[in-house]
Structures are given as C-alpha cells and as structure tokens.
Design a protein around this motif. Structure first.
Motif, mmCIF file in Angstrom:
data_model
loop_
_atom_site.group_PDB
_atom_site.id
_atom_site.type_symbol
_atom_site.label_atom_id
_atom_site.label_comp_id
_atom_site.label_asym_id
_atom_site.label_seq_id
_atom_site.Cartn_x
_atom_site.Cartn_y
_atom_site.Cartn_z
ATOM 1 N N LYS A 250 39.425 45.868 36.655
ATOM 2 C CA LYS A 250 40.736 45.594 37.229
ATOM 3 C C LYS A 250 41.038 46.608 38.345
ATOM 4 O O LYS A 250 41.521 46.229 39.415
ATOM 5 C CB LYS A 250 41.789 45.705 36.122
ATOM 6 C CG LYS A 250 43.077 45.013 36.440
ATOM 7 C CD LYS A 250 43.957 44.992 35.198
ATOM 8 C CE LYS A 250 45.422 45.037 35.590
ATOM 9 N NZ LYS A 250 46.286 45.320 34.452
ATOM 10 N N LEU A 251 40.720 47.861 38.098
ATOM 11 C CA LEU A 251 40.942 48.892 39.111
ATOM 12 C C LEU A 251 40.137 48.609 40.364
ATOM 13 O O LEU A 251 40.653 48.637 41.483
ATOM 14 C CB LEU A 251 40.512 50.260 38.574
ATOM 15 C CG LEU A 251 41.516 51.119 37.832
ATOM 16 C CD1 LEU A 251 40.888 52.475 37.552
ATOM 17 C CD2 LEU A 251 42.785 51.299 38.627
ATOM 18 N N SER A 254 41.394 45.986 42.522
ATOM 19 C CA SER A 254 42.653 46.272 43.223
ATOM 20 C C SER A 254 42.444 47.005 44.530
ATOM 21 O O SER A 254 43.388 47.161 45.296
ATOM 22 C CB SER A 254 43.568 47.138 42.372
ATOM 23 O OG SER A 254 43.635 46.696 41.068
ATOM 24 N N GLU A 264 41.660 35.856 50.600
ATOM 25 C CA GLU A 264 41.754 34.807 49.583
ATOM 26 C C GLU A 264 40.806 35.116 48.437
ATOM 27 O O GLU A 264 41.158 35.038 47.270
ATOM 28 C CB GLU A 264 41.365 33.452 50.188
ATOM 29 C CG GLU A 264 42.153 33.081 51.413
ATOM 30 C CD GLU A 264 43.581 32.680 51.054
ATOM 31 O OE1 GLU A 264 43.738 31.930 50.084
ATOM 32 O OE2 GLU A 264 44.510 33.153 51.734
ATOM 33 N N ASN A 266 39.557 37.951 47.478
ATOM 34 C CA ASN A 266 39.990 39.071 46.644
ATOM 35 C C ASN A 266 41.098 38.676 45.698
ATOM 36 O O ASN A 266 41.137 39.091 44.549
ATOM 37 C CB ASN A 266 40.499 40.220 47.520
ATOM 38 C CG ASN A 266 39.372 40.902 48.223
ATOM 39 O OD1 ASN A 266 38.233 40.827 47.784
ATOM 40 N ND2 ASN A 266 39.679 41.553 49.328
ATOM 41 N N GLU A 267 42.018 37.856 46.238
ATOM 42 C CA GLU A 267 43.143 37.461 45.401
ATOM 43 C C GLU A 267 42.649 36.626 44.224
ATOM 44 O O GLU A 267 43.073 36.819 43.093
ATOM 45 C CB GLU A 267 44.165 36.696 46.239
ATOM 46 C CG GLU A 267 45.499 36.577 45.530
ATOM 47 C CD GLU A 267 46.571 35.885 46.368
ATOM 48 O OE1 GLU A 267 46.360 35.708 47.576
ATOM 49 O OE2 GLU A 267 47.603 35.539 45.788
ATOM 50 N N ARG A 270 41.027 38.839 41.703
ATOM 51 C CA ARG A 270 42.017 39.559 40.900
ATOM 52 C C ARG A 270 42.641 38.653 39.853
ATOM 53 O O ARG A 270 42.899 39.066 38.730
ATOM 54 C CB ARG A 270 43.113 40.140 41.799
ATOM 55 C CG ARG A 270 42.691 41.413 42.488
ATOM 56 C CD ARG A 270 43.893 42.177 43.008
ATOM 57 N NE ARG A 270 44.530 41.539 44.147
ATOM 58 C CZ ARG A 270 44.181 41.768 45.417
ATOM 59 N NH1 ARG A 270 43.211 42.613 45.691
ATOM 60 N NH2 ARG A 270 44.799 41.167 46.396
ATOM 61 N N VAL B 192 47.500 51.762 41.980
ATOM 62 C CA VAL B 192 46.664 50.770 42.672
ATOM 63 C C VAL B 192 46.735 49.382 42.083
ATOM 64 O O VAL B 192 46.839 48.400 42.813
ATOM 65 C CB VAL B 192 45.159 51.148 42.696
ATOM 66 C CG1 VAL B 192 44.752 51.501 44.090
ATOM 67 C CG2 VAL B 192 44.812 52.215 41.713
ATOM 68 N N THR B 193 46.680 49.280 40.757
ATOM 69 C CA THR B 193 46.674 47.944 40.171
ATOM 70 C C THR B 193 48.009 47.253 40.424
ATOM 71 O O THR B 193 48.056 46.067 40.723
ATOM 72 C CB THR B 193 46.404 48.004 38.655
ATOM 73 O OG1 THR B 193 47.236 49.013 38.084
ATOM 74 C CG2 THR B 193 44.978 48.316 38.353
ATOM 75 N N ALA B 196 48.292 46.047 44.058
ATOM 76 C CA ALA B 196 47.636 44.762 44.285
ATOM 77 C C ALA B 196 48.525 43.629 43.789
ATOM 78 O O ALA B 196 48.677 42.608 44.462
ATOM 79 C CB ALA B 196 46.281 44.736 43.592
ATOM 80 N N ASP B 200 50.120 40.720 46.169
ATOM 81 C CA ASP B 200 49.852 39.302 45.900
ATOM 82 C C ASP B 200 51.164 38.530 45.788
ATOM 83 O O ASP B 200 51.297 37.418 46.304
ATOM 84 C CB ASP B 200 49.033 39.139 44.611
ATOM 85 C CG ASP B 200 47.582 39.578 44.808
ATOM 86 O OD1 ASP B 200 47.168 39.715 45.971
ATOM 87 O OD2 ASP B 200 46.870 39.785 43.806
ATOM 88 N N ARG B 203 52.865 38.135 49.181
ATOM 89 C CA ARG B 203 52.174 37.136 49.987
ATOM 90 C C ARG B 203 52.532 35.728 49.526
ATOM 91 O O ARG B 203 52.825 34.847 50.331
ATOM 92 C CB ARG B 203 50.664 37.369 49.894
ATOM 93 C CG ARG B 203 49.916 36.766 51.034
ATOM 94 C CD ARG B 203 48.482 37.215 51.044
ATOM 95 N NE ARG B 203 48.057 37.600 49.718
ATOM 96 C CZ ARG B 203 47.275 38.648 49.484
ATOM 97 N NH1 ARG B 203 46.859 39.380 50.461
ATOM 98 N NH2 ARG B 203 46.925 38.939 48.251
ATOM 99 N N ARG B 207 54.648 32.888 51.707
ATOM 100 C CA ARG B 207 54.140 31.543 51.973
ATOM 101 C C ARG B 207 55.139 30.488 51.532
ATOM 102 O O ARG B 207 55.412 29.523 52.234
ATOM 103 C CB ARG B 207 52.830 31.331 51.194
ATOM 104 C CG ARG B 207 51.612 31.525 52.053
ATOM 105 C CD ARG B 207 50.381 31.162 51.252
ATOM 106 N NE ARG B 207 49.443 32.257 51.260
ATOM 107 C CZ ARG B 207 48.802 32.721 50.199
ATOM 108 N NH1 ARG B 207 48.991 32.168 49.009
ATOM 109 N NH2 ARG B 207 47.954 33.696 50.303
ATOM 110 N N GLU B 225 45.112 43.448 53.807
ATOM 111 C CA GLU B 225 45.379 42.474 52.761
ATOM 112 C C GLU B 225 46.510 41.516 53.126
ATOM 113 O O GLU B 225 46.578 40.411 52.629
ATOM 114 C CB GLU B 225 45.765 43.195 51.460
ATOM 115 C CG GLU B 225 44.604 43.861 50.758
ATOM 116 C CD GLU B 225 43.880 42.903 49.829
ATOM 117 O OE1 GLU B 225 44.497 41.926 49.376
ATOM 118 O OE2 GLU B 225 42.692 43.142 49.547
#
Lengths: 306, 333
Positions: A250-251, A254, A264, A266-267, A270, B192-193, B196, B200, B203, B207, B225
């Motif tokens: 998970k780290l 990220s 896209e 990467n998302e 994740r 960090v987690t 992200a 997300d 984003r 949209r 990103e």
C-alpha cells in the motif's frame, strides 16, 4: 554494532480522578534489528507507527518497557541518565525541526562546540579550529561561526545540525526526518552532505522518514513499521521490487509517479491494493490488529505474515 | 491553439502582489498572466518564497490589506475581483470560488461540530431550510468518502483523524458547487497513503463536478498525479508553463530541470542528487533584473540570458521564460 532486541516501549495512559495508569499505548511492541558499521538503515512508517520512539530509545531518552539495546556489546540502559558516558559520544542525533533544535541565543561556534566542551579538553584555539573544520565538511565557510542560527536558511541550519552531530566523531547517528521540513533543492544539498560525511567518517545512520523516495536514495536496508512493529524488513531491492506485506505494498503504491501518463494505471493499482487490504487483512494482522512476527523469506528479506 | 476558443474561467492580467517590509513594498508576485480554463486542474509549483501562495490568496483577496498591495486584473465573469466591494465579493467567495487549506485542524473551527460547519456556507449562499441543509451536508460527507456521515456530522474536528478532517474541509469547500476550488498544499500535512487517497478523491470529485482546481504545491509528485496544466514559479514569476505531459517529458527552464533532477527518485539509484546552488532569495533581496534564476547557475555566462527575459513558446501551449533554456546544461564536476 548496535543490537536492538525485542524492544518494547509503552507510554502510560492515565485516567480517573487519581490519575492512575489505566492502560498503555504500545508505541513500540517487540522490535528486533541490528545496525552494522557504515550501514544506513531506514525506518519507514506513517505518523504514530513508533519510528521516532525507536530513535529516542536508542539515545536513551525514553525508558524501555522490555527488551534490550546493546551498543558494541554493552547494555546502553545503564548509561541512561549519565551525562558524560562514552556512549553519549558515540551516538548522536539530527532532528527534524532544525530551528528549535539549535539554541537561538548561541552562536554557531557555541552550538557546534558544545559537545566538544563536554567531552574534550580543548583550548580555545583548538576548539575554533575543529569548528571551522566541521563547518567546511558540511560546505559552509568558517566566517559563519560567529553568526546566530536565525541568520541562516533552513538548509544551512540543518547542515549546522549535521556538523554538531559529527563533532565528536560518533559511530551512529539517528536522523529523525532530517529533511522533511526542507524544500526540494535544499533537501538535495543536505542529503548529499550526509552521504559525504558518512563516507568520510565511516558512520552508520538510522534514518527515520516517511518519504519513500528519500529513504530509497539513502538506505541499503529498510524496515517498514506499522502499529509499533515491523511489517517487513529487507534490502532496498527486496522492499521496492518485491514487497510482500500488504501494508508495504500500500505504501509503495502511494508513491506518486513522475509520469502524468501513468495516472489512471496508478489509481487502478491503488484501488486493487486497497481492496486486497480489506480482503486479506486477516493474513497479515491478528484479531486485535497486531502485526505478526517476522518470518524469513530469504537471506535479507523478512515479512510479518501468518 | 484550440483552447483559446473556450472562454477562460478566470484570467489574471499582470498581477502584482507586494508586501510591506520596513515601510517599503516588495513584489512577491511580479507580473503574472494566467488563464484558468473551465474543468481543468491547474497546478502552481514552486519552493517556499516563490510567491505561489501569495498568488492564490490574492484571487480570493484574503491578504491583510494593511501591508499588502495588489495591482493588475483578476477577471472572473467579466468582473475584476480586485475592484469588487467586500459585499459583492462575499457572494462569490465560498460559493463560486472556494479554498482548501493545508492544515485541516486550523481551518476547521474546533468548537463547532463538523455538520454545522459544512452548513455554514449554505446559510450564506443559499435559501435552504434546516432539513435541506442537513441533507446536503450528509450528502457531501458521503461524497467525500466518509463512511458514516451521520456519526461524522455530529463529531468535533478533534475527534476525527487527519485524513477524515481533510475530507471534511473538502466537503466545506464543495458545499455550494463552486466553479473554482483553490487548494493550497492540500496534502502536505498528510501521510503518504492518505495523500494518495485524498488526491484520488479530489480527482474524482473534480471530474464529477466539472469544476476547475488551482492546485498550489511544492511537490512535483502531486503535480504529476493531478494536473492538467502546470506553472512553475520562481521568485514571483512564472518561469515555465506547460501541460503536465509536456512539463515532465520535456522540461525546458533551468529551474524546472534542476528541480526535477533534485528529486530522490524512487526508481533511480543514482548516488548523488543534483542540489541547486544557493537559496531562494528572500523577498527583500529578490533580484529584479534579468533572469532571476541566473545567480543560482553561475556557470552559465550572462550572455546566454536575456537582459529583459520574455516568454518563448517552445511548442503550442508550452512557454518558457528567458533564452537560457536553449543552451542550459548542468554543472559538471
């Protein structure tokens, strides 16, 4: 050189009108690792994972609830509270917030000379010479010695912090988030100097950070922490190319990619991992959320699984 | 350019923001021209002291005017935001233009439960009744990915984790469906987690709502990103502007290239990082003539810089300041 064995550090939670200890926060709950000379070990984890607490314990700043820390075969706990013990010379620290770790009323000369004054019997001239030497090691001109910390930029201050830490030729430096308060270009300067100093003086670093890019750049071996325990330990290659524990994965997922075209992908990656995190939670965590003991995968790579 | 046909949502013309230091005004933002298109994420990157936050705050006019001077034009719906009365501006701020700040704990009121804080914007900008407001607040909490909106609605900010708090702040910002959200370092205070996750979320929301976002950050990873287009700021000026793809594939300006080279890459094991010489000059001592980055690249002769740097279009939509980008090379040891 440094041997940490089954280290446990509990902070008491007090409650009730009498302020009795009702429970403990298990900040570090059974951690074992060693640091060899000239090695850099990275401790990575989110805030509250216990990584800074380990650093403090190695410097003898917090009492241990269990386990042991040995430095060159000697138990360090017997040095706790003793100011001038030789152990204090061999292990030094670099802090995250530089400005608050430098005494604002002291000149740079005094800041860097303080450890020298405590341990070495130097004349004023010798002391000044050594300070100038230390300043030049971190790329600063000796004229800076008579200035005060506030006169410097963040990167320069952190370099003064490095100079102070290496003044007594320590064997091990605990660096707790040394660059996370710095701008990118300045961060690069400080990291470069830290590497130079390591090579020159044969130092070991325990590098505590949450920035996976910085850690990858600096460390040969990495320990990933979660909830006060190691979830994975391995070489740089093990961790970044073959992460096994779901938390490590998970780290790694990220880390933002520097390629806008990968967005896209990467998302989605994740999303997959976060789904897996919920589904396979039981394989990696015990009922009470505790991380399993580390199991050996190969010579360098250890993972905490069922 | 095909983008020109579309009308800009907000345009900045020769924006200057100056702060008073010891009785003198110094420009922190020095002549910025920008157009933010509808439905785009526009990132402004730079280090501390580059003027990126000063720029963002002037759009919503949040500067303390006792020691700030702003000149130029910020055109939004054919109105110059800089000339509007406070009353008129308050109609726009929070409704059409809203902000997300870095530290969620200080941008939320610690004494008010999360729900009512979200409703506060609705009180000022809509005619909803009590039940409608609560419904909208719960809907927003749900939208920002909070699992138990009812519980969070009743919570105080200190009862939430850092990630949850930032989600609540985002909910406040989105309450009136703004057409422009200014996000100032929205993930810098997060792990960090969590970073992200929040990116997300931002984003996805962007949209869905088709609004524009101005993303202020020092983190090039966040830019890669999130951003559609990027402006790189140095010493109060935009030194390079391009689409995110162009910027990361073909960075031109020496500053952009130096910054990219100083990132400890998660995927290179190069031993030494490229450190930029010197430091970002403080406001008072900012060089005001010639190429402002030139004194941090002393190995480049002055003749390669322009005396009065102009923008040069290297490809459609990709602008770079000063001619030094044509011949720039890194210092060799």
């Amino acid at each position: 050189m440094l041997e940490v064995k089954d280290l446990k550090i509990y902070y008491p939670i007090r409650g009730g009108i009498l302020g009795r200890v009702v429970d403990y926060v298990r900040a570090v709950d059974g951690v074992t690792f060693t640091v060899e000379p000239r090695q850099t070990i990275g401790l990575v984890g989110e805030s509250g994972s216990g990584k800074s607490t380990i650093g403090k314990a190695i410097l003898g700043l917090v009492p241990l609830a269990g386990g042991s820390i040995h430095f060159n075969g000697e138990d360090i706990t017997k040095h706790i509270g003793k100011n001038r013990s030789p152990y204090r010379k061999s292990v030094q620290m670099i802090f995250q917030d530089v400005l608050s770790s430098l005494n604002s009323k002291k000149r740079v000369l005094d800041v860097i000379a303080e450890p020298l004054r405590n341990f070495e019997n130097m004349t004023k001239a010798e002391e000044r010479k050594r300070v100038d030497e230390l300043l030049s090691i971190v790329g600063m001109s000796p004229d800076n010695a008579l200035k005060y910390p506030h006169e410097f930029s963040g990167g320069q201050r952190q370099r003064i912090g490095v100079a102070r830490a290496i003044a007594l030729r320590p064997k091990l430096i605990v660096a707790d988030e040394p660059v996370s308060a710095l701008d990118l270009s300045i961060q690069a300067q400080v990291l470069n100097y830290m590497k130079d100093v390591q090579e020159e003086m044969g130092l070991s670093y325990l590098f505590i950070s949450h920035d996976l890019g910085v850690v990858k750049h600096m460390c040969e071996y990495l320990a990933i922490m979660h909830n006060g325990r190691f979830v994975e330990f391995g070489s740089r290659k093990d961790i970044y190319s073959d992460p096994v524990h779901i938390y490590t994965r998970k780290l790694i997922a990220s880390i933002p990619s520097m390629d806008p075209d990968d967005r896209e992908k990467n998302e989605q990656q994740r999303d997959i991992i976060s789904r897996e995190y919920t589904e396979r939670y039981k394989d990696f965590y015990q009922e009470n959320g505790k991380v399993y003991d580390l199991k050996k995968r190969n010579e360098t790579h250890y993972v905490a699984t069922l | 350019m095909e983008e020109k046909q579309e009308k800009a949502l907000i345009s900045l013309r020769n924006l200057q923001v100056s702060f008073k230091i010891e009785g003198q005004y110094y420009n922190a933002v020095d002549g910025v021209d920008l157009e933010i298109m509808p439905n785009e994420v526009f990132a402004i990157v730079g280090e501390s002291g580059s003027g990126k936050t000063a720029l963002a705050l002037s759009i919503s006019r949040l500067h303390n005017m006792n020691y700030t001077r702003i000149s130029g034009h910020i055109l939004y719906n054919d109105e110059n935001l800089l000339e509007l009365s406070e009353r008129r501006l308050n109609k726009i701020r929070g409704a059409d233009i809203s902000m997300i700040f870095q530290d969620p704990l200080t941008s939320l009121n610690p004494l008010i439960r999360v729900g009512p804080q979200i409703e506060e914007t609705l009180v000022y900008h809509t005619n909803m009744n009590k039940t409608q407001k609560k419904e909208r607040a719960l809907e927003l909490l749900n939208q920002v990915g909070i699992r138990n909106p009812d519980v969070t609605y009743q919570s105080y900010p200190h009862e939430l984790s850092g990630g949850m708090r930032q989600r609540a702040v985002i909910a406040v910002a989105l309450a009136c469906k703004p057409s422009l959200v200014i996000a100032d370092e929205p993930t810098t205070a997060l792990d960090v987690t969590l970073q992200a996750q929040i990116l997300d979320l931002l984003r996805a929301l962007q949209r869905e709502m088709q609004s524009s976002v101005i993303l202020i950050t020092h983190d090039l990873g966040v830019v890669a990103e999130m951003a559609t287009r990027v402006a790189v700021m140095y010493a109060g000026q935009i030194v390079e502007m391009a689409s995110a793809q162009q910027l990361f594939k073909n960075p031109r300006h020496p500053y952009t290239r130096s910054l990219l080279a100083s990132i400890p890459h998660a995927d290179s094991e190069n031993d030494r990082l490229n450190a930029i010489k010197g430091i970002v000059p403080t406001l008072k001592y900012l060089p005001r003539q010639g190429c402002r980055f030139s004194h941090r690249t002393p190995w480049i002769p002055q003749s390669e810089h322009e005396a009065d740097p102009k923008y040069h279009e290297v490809s459609p939509g990709h602008k770079v300041m000063c001619t030094c980008h044509e011949t720039f090379r890194f210092e060799t040891a």
